[in-house]
Design an enzyme around this catalytic site. Sequence first.
Site, PDB file in Angstrom:
ATOM      1  N   LYS A  75      15.774   2.977 -14.484  1.00 58.10           N
ATOM      2  CA  LYS A  75      15.382   4.387 -14.448  1.00 58.10           C
ATOM      3  C   LYS A  75      15.452   4.944 -13.026  1.00 58.10           C
ATOM      4  CE  LYS A  75      10.350   3.549 -14.283  1.00 58.10           C
ATOM      5  NZ  LYS A  75       9.970   4.355 -13.129  1.00 58.10           N
TER       6      LYS A  75
ATOM      7  N   ALA B 189       0.819  -1.213   0.000  1.00 58.31           N
ATOM      8  CA  ALA B 189       0.000   0.000   0.000  1.00 58.31           C
ATOM      9  C   ALA B 189       0.851   1.261   0.000  1.00 58.31           C
ATOM     10  CB  ALA B 189      -0.946  -0.010   1.208  1.00 58.31           C
TER      11      ALA B 189
END
Length: 469
Positions: free
Chosen positions: A285, A49
């Site tokens: 990235k 979460a």
Amino acid sequence: MVGSIKTMSHHGNGWSAQNCNGLEEKLDELRSLLGKTDGDPLRIVGVGAGAWGSVFAALLQDSYGRFREKVQIRIWRRPGRAVDRVTAEHLFEVINSREDVLRRLIRRCAYLKYVEARLGDRTLFADEILKDGFCLNMIDVPLCPLKVVTNLQEAVWDADIVVNAVPSTETREVFEEISQYWKERITTPIIISLAKGIEAALEPVPHIITPTQMINRATGVPTQNILYLGGPNIASEIYNKEYANARICGADKWRKPLAKFLRQPHFIVWDNSDLVTHEVMGGLKNVYAIGAGMVAALTNESATSKSVYFAHCTSEMIFITHLLAEEPEKLAGPLLADTYVTLLKGRNAWYGHMLAKGEISRDIGDNISGKGMIQGVSAVGAFYELLSQSSLSVLHPDEKKPVAPVELCPILKTLYKILIIREQSSQAILQALRDETLNDPRERIEIAQSHAFYRPSLLGQPLATLHCQ
């Protein structure tokens, strides 16, 4: 089973009847493909979460939560994470600045606990506020209420689709636990991984382990049922309905149906078969985003310096992906856009920026309050460890002698010295860019595209595969 599900009413968002019909048709199509019958809801569970995991679950809840007899959407997070006083005070300000959120909490008799927390009379917990639509890593953007489960077994044991949103550094551990609850399963679940990062393994030969590979090895779920979703997006902006796109990558069987199911007017999902390149790029990235943040901070947001950095870091990314795949997806379109937005804005770029400014130090660790896990740090260590192995030596284009692949990646080397062994300061990233011996990025790309350095063993492929290349 132990554990509790914190249930709340669906948060309406003004969908038209026509839109609802289209959504229900997409839901029915996926249910049919999964063999679901009337009275047996499609069970979708988000595991983890953080900001993106919470937004992903909220997007599904907003779209499909109204069809309660046909789909059940839940999210699991660990219990017991307390919300500190400063965050509770800020959360109270956010609530009172949004009339819709304020009215919703009052209507649900949930407002008083936030008043008490603001006054310091009560401690709130992350799982507790998530059911009201507040992600601890993204307090400023209230989500729709979510069904929150704090017991992992209860969350996943009968799930049809599991969305992996835990950090790559935790994926193996979480899914090894999940595998214990799936021993008696008859049906095979679908897993969509949002995790970005890799692990390096040196035996029997140096190779990377991606999150989808971790899941496959931990659970035994076949690879055709495990997909990766990523794209040029910032979680808070997507939930605020800024136009965005993503790719879901994996086997033919599920990626097209899932792309259609996940697609929304403001969130376009394409499909692609090249899971390897997209997943590795997802980790890479984050590595180079830390450096981008450093460059921005040290040069006072100089556009020239950032463009020089972008040219060099993307050439290193292309070089590394060509070590891993013979014909990787080109760093263009969505892949390039994903790299661009991550270097421009995101927790890894923020982390590099704050390090260079001296506002945080490496001693605080990689899990930052209000930001979550900084995935790029562990990825720097993993990629460096892997690419520094002499057994993977490549021919240096100028010196004409064998060198470890990392010797052709000066930015990765510098980030390793700054972040992992800490023998250099953030200023070293600028010195790496100003090195007069640095090759033109075009040369590195041409070398990569020659296929001379392709190393199939890096993906854990058998040596027989390597020998036949």
